[in-house]
Design a protein around this motif. Structure first.
Motif, PDB file in Angstrom:
ATOM      1  N   MET A   1       0.844  -1.198   0.000  1.00 17.74           N
ATOM      2  CA  MET A   1       0.000   0.000   0.000  1.00 17.74           C
ATOM      3  C   MET A   1       0.879   1.247   0.000  1.00 17.74           C
ATOM      4  N   GLN A   2       0.570   2.188  -0.878  1.00 19.32           N
ATOM      5  CA  GLN A   2       1.349   3.428  -1.009  1.00 19.32           C
ATOM      6  C   GLN A   2       0.701   4.528  -0.186  1.00 19.32           C
ATOM      7  N   PHE A   3       1.457   5.124   0.753  1.00 17.96           N
ATOM      8  CA  PHE A   3       0.894   6.149   1.624  1.00 17.96           C
ATOM      9  C   PHE A   3       1.307   7.567   1.232  1.00 17.96           C
ATOM     10  N   THR A   4       2.116   7.693   0.189  1.00 16.92           N
ATOM     11  CA  THR A   4       2.476   9.020  -0.320  1.00 16.92           C
ATOM     12  C   THR A   4       2.412   9.012  -1.832  1.00 16.92           C
ATOM     13  N   THR A   5       2.279  10.196  -2.408  1.00 23.41           N
ATOM     14  CA  THR A   5       2.382  10.344  -3.861  1.00 23.41           C
ATOM     15  C   THR A   5       3.803  10.776  -4.165  1.00 23.41           C
ATOM     16  N   GLN A   6       4.596   9.868  -4.690  1.00 23.65           N
ATOM     17  CA  GLN A   6       6.018  10.152  -4.904  1.00 23.65           C
ATOM     18  C   GLN A   6       6.215  11.028  -6.128  1.00 23.65           C
ATOM     19  N   ILE A   7       7.044  12.045  -5.962  1.00 22.52           N
ATOM     20  CA  ILE A   7       7.337  12.985  -7.039  1.00 22.52           C
ATOM     21  C   ILE A   7       8.266  12.327  -8.052  1.00 22.52           C
ATOM     22  N   PRO A   8       7.883  12.288  -9.319  1.00 26.00           N
ATOM     23  CA  PRO A   8       8.785  11.716 -10.330  1.00 26.00           C
ATOM     24  C   PRO A   8       9.967  12.648 -10.581  1.00 26.00           C
ATOM     25  N   ILE A   9      11.162  12.112 -10.465  1.00 26.25           N
ATOM     26  CA  ILE A   9      12.380  12.908 -10.669  1.00 26.25           C
ATOM     27  C   ILE A   9      13.228  12.205 -11.721  1.00 26.25           C
ATOM     28  N   PRO A  10      13.457  12.828 -12.864  1.00 27.69           N
ATOM     29  CA  PRO A  10      14.282  12.186 -13.898  1.00 27.69           C
ATOM     30  C   PRO A  10      15.727  12.029 -13.438  1.00 27.69           C
ATOM     31  N   LYS A  11      16.370  10.976 -13.892  1.00 31.77           N
ATOM     32  CA  LYS A  11      17.773  10.756 -13.550  1.00 31.77           C
ATOM     33  C   LYS A  11      18.655  11.732 -14.317  1.00 31.77           C
ATOM     34  N   SER A  12      19.696  12.177 -13.656  1.00 29.51           N
ATOM     35  CA  SER A  12      20.616  13.134 -14.263  1.00 29.51           C
ATOM     36  C   SER A  12      21.366  12.518 -15.439  1.00 29.51           C
ATOM     37  N   ASN A  13      21.579  13.334 -16.453  1.00 28.06           N
ATOM     38  CA  ASN A  13      22.406  12.913 -17.587  1.00 28.06           C
ATOM     39  C   ASN A  13      23.900  13.055 -17.278  1.00 28.06           C
ATOM     40  N   SER A  14      24.198  13.781 -16.193  1.00 22.83           N
ATOM     41  CA  SER A  14      25.599  13.971 -15.778  1.00 22.83           C
ATOM     42  C   SER A  14      25.703  13.687 -14.285  1.00 22.83           C
ATOM     43  N   PRO A  15      25.529  12.427 -13.892  1.00 23.51           N
ATOM     44  CA  PRO A  15      25.497  12.110 -12.461  1.00 23.51           C
ATOM     45  C   PRO A  15      26.845  12.297 -11.782  1.00 23.51           C
ATOM     46  N   ILE A  16      26.789  12.467 -10.482  1.00 27.24           N
ATOM     47  CA  ILE A  16      27.972  12.639  -9.647  1.00 27.24           C
ATOM     48  C   ILE A  16      28.604  11.279  -9.377  1.00 27.24           C
ATOM     49  N   ASP A  17      29.936  11.224  -9.450  1.00 28.52           N
ATOM     50  CA  ASP A  17      30.659  10.023  -9.030  1.00 28.52           C
ATOM     51  C   ASP A  17      31.895  10.464  -8.247  1.00 28.52           C
ATOM     52  N   TYR A  18      32.799   9.542  -7.979  1.00 28.86           N
ATOM     53  CA  TYR A  18      33.947   9.884  -7.143  1.00 28.86           C
ATOM     54  C   TYR A  18      35.049  10.639  -7.888  1.00 28.86           C
ATOM     55  N   ASN A  19      34.857  10.842  -9.171  1.00 31.03           N
ATOM     56  CA  ASN A  19      35.766  11.715  -9.916  1.00 31.03           C
ATOM     57  C   ASN A  19      35.243  13.152  -9.950  1.00 31.03           C
ATOM     58  N   SER A  20      33.986  13.333  -9.542  1.00 30.61           N
ATOM     59  CA  SER A  20      33.360  14.658  -9.584  1.00 30.61           C
ATOM     60  C   SER A  20      33.917  15.568  -8.490  1.00 30.61           C
ATOM     61  N   LYS A  21      33.944  16.857  -8.799  1.00 29.54           N
ATOM     62  CA  LYS A  21      34.313  17.867  -7.808  1.00 29.54           C
ATOM     63  C   LYS A  21      33.167  18.869  -7.737  1.00 29.54           C
ATOM     64  N   MET A  22      32.630  19.059  -6.531  1.00 31.07           N
ATOM     65  CA  MET A  22      31.439  19.883  -6.370  1.00 31.07           C
ATOM     66  C   MET A  22      31.696  21.122  -5.530  1.00 31.07           C
ATOM     67  N   VAL A  23      30.959  22.182  -5.875  1.00 34.54           N
ATOM     68  CA  VAL A  23      30.892  23.383  -5.046  1.00 34.54           C
ATOM     69  C   VAL A  23      29.418  23.585  -4.716  1.00 34.54           C
ATOM     70  N   SER A  24      29.085  23.543  -3.425  1.00 38.42           N
ATOM     71  CA  SER A  24      27.701  23.720  -2.965  1.00 38.42           C
ATOM     72  C   SER A  24      27.547  25.108  -2.363  1.00 38.42           C
ATOM     73  N   LEU A  25      26.498  25.815  -2.790  1.00 32.97           N
ATOM     74  CA  LEU A  25      26.271  27.188  -2.344  1.00 32.97           C
ATOM     75  C   LEU A  25      24.819  27.366  -1.920  1.00 32.97           C
ATOM     76  N   GLY A  26      24.590  28.205  -0.899  1.00 35.10           N
ATOM     77  CA  GLY A  26      23.217  28.552  -0.579  1.00 35.10           C
ATOM     78  C   GLY A  26      22.854  28.461   0.883  1.00 35.10           C
ATOM     79  N   SER A  27      21.598  28.117   1.130  1.00 37.99           N
ATOM     80  CA  SER A  27      21.005  28.180   2.462  1.00 37.99           C
ATOM     81  C   SER A  27      21.493  27.050   3.354  1.00 37.99           C
ATOM     82  N   CYS A  28      20.947  27.004   4.580  1.00 32.75           N
ATOM     83  CA  CYS A  28      21.379  25.980   5.532  1.00 32.75           C
ATOM     84  C   CYS A  28      21.038  24.576   5.048  1.00 32.75           C
ATOM     85  N   PHE A  29      20.046  24.437   4.153  1.00 32.26           N
ATOM     86  CA  PHE A  29      19.759  23.112   3.619  1.00 32.26           C
ATOM     87  C   PHE A  29      20.878  22.651   2.681  1.00 32.26           C
ATOM     88  N   ALA A  30      21.581  23.594   2.064  1.00 36.41           N
ATOM     89  CA  ALA A  30      22.761  23.240   1.266  1.00 36.41           C
ATOM     90  C   ALA A  30      23.794  22.563   2.158  1.00 36.41           C
TER      91      ALA A  30
END
Length: 316
Positions: A1-30
């Protein structure tokens, strides 16, 4: 039984892996998401100038970094026995003016290098509400508890935010045309602005982001953090005691949705191995001198050595 309506999110065409280098910017949720990336030992830098809540603050500091702006005495002020910059978070404030200026310029230089090398830029917008300093007529990133009468409160228009998004992307692409962008809206509720005002603020951010998105160009992807919190996790049990910030359970859930859509499946095995090491590192033995614990430590150091031999940037 499903108790939530799950939001469909497409998979990234450029996913993150261990070769990736990221810069995260923004609010406290960042910061919440960056802590997950840090736990799994991805190459990530988060908010070098501290937490930034609105689009213009992020754009301005990116402009400073890309242009090589030198912070001078004109960019700082003294209040409540500390030196501050209206363009940076109070975490950077200092008792000594020279220390603050040195710190700001050192961070600016380091951030330029990080932007040049980044494969992914993750931007989390928190609010459309901003404060304009009446004396300078400049919109600030942080008020630093300066009396509110010295500011005018404004709501950024959708058009202004959309332009700021475009400017931010263009500035980063001017030094790193290969960088991929992930934008999201923080699920933290800014109730101090008012209940209706908070919803209006989030609506402006979401409308501007979707207005700026062009699937033909694939300039960036949108990850629906806010929508997941509002719909899939539509219950106050998923908030902290303040009823404003997502609980650790909610952060974990949103992270899992992020992982399954924005992190390459080829990284999962390494993530599991890193998580095992992290839990072992945090283990507190009843008897550190016991033979069983010595064997545990030897086994752990072997796992760490093997992981570091594969990924030299990892530190445990």
């Amino acid at each position: 039984m499903q108790f939530t309506t799950q939001i469909p999110i497409p998979k990234s065409n450029s996913p993150i892996d261990y070769n990736s280098k990221m810069v995260s910017l923004g609010s406290c949720f960042a910061v919440n998401m960056a802590e997950k990336l840090d736990f799994f030992k991805f190459q990530n830098t988060c908010n070098p100038f501290g937490i930034l809540f609105h689009p213009l603050a992020i754009e301005k500091l990116i402009r400073f970094v890309v242009s090589g702006k030198q912070f001078t005495e004109e960019d700082v002020f003294f209040h409540n026995e500390r030196w501050h910059s209206f363009d940076a978070h109070s975490d950077l404030s200092a008792a000594n003016k020279e220390d603050l200026l040195t710190s700001l310029n050192t961070i600016r230089e380091a951030t330029k290098k990080q932007l040049l090398e980044a494969s992914h830029i993750i931007v989390t917008y928190g609010t459309s509400w901003v404060y304009r300093a009446l004396e300078s007529n400049e919109i600030v990133a942080n008020c630093h508890k300066v009396p509110q009468k010295q500011f005018a409160k404004e709501l950024l228009s959708i058009a202004t935010i959309k332009e700021s998004i475009a400017n931010t992307i263009q500035l980063i692409q001017s030094v790193n045309p290969e960088a991929k962008f992930i934008f999201t809206v923080s699920p933290v509720r800014h109730i101090k602005d008012g209940f209706v005002e908070n919803q209006l603020s989030k609506a402006h951010l979401i409308s501007a982001l979707h207005g700026a998105f062009d699937s033909r160009l694939s300039t960036f992807t949108y990850f629906p953090s806010y929508e997941i919190m509002m719909d899939e996790l539509r219950d106050y049990r998923f908030y902290n005691e303040d009823m404003l910030h997502p609980s650790s359970v909610a952060v974990d859930y949103i992270w899992e949705r992020f992982k399954e859509t924005n992190i390459a499946e080829t990284a999962y095995e390494t993530m599991d191995a890193v998580a095992t090491i992290q839990k072992s590192v945090q283990h507190r033995p009843f008897n550190p001198a016991s033979e069983s614990h010595k064997k545990f430590e030897t086994n752990l150091q072997g796992k760490i050595a093997k992981m570091v031999s594969q990924y030299s940037f990892m530190k445990f």
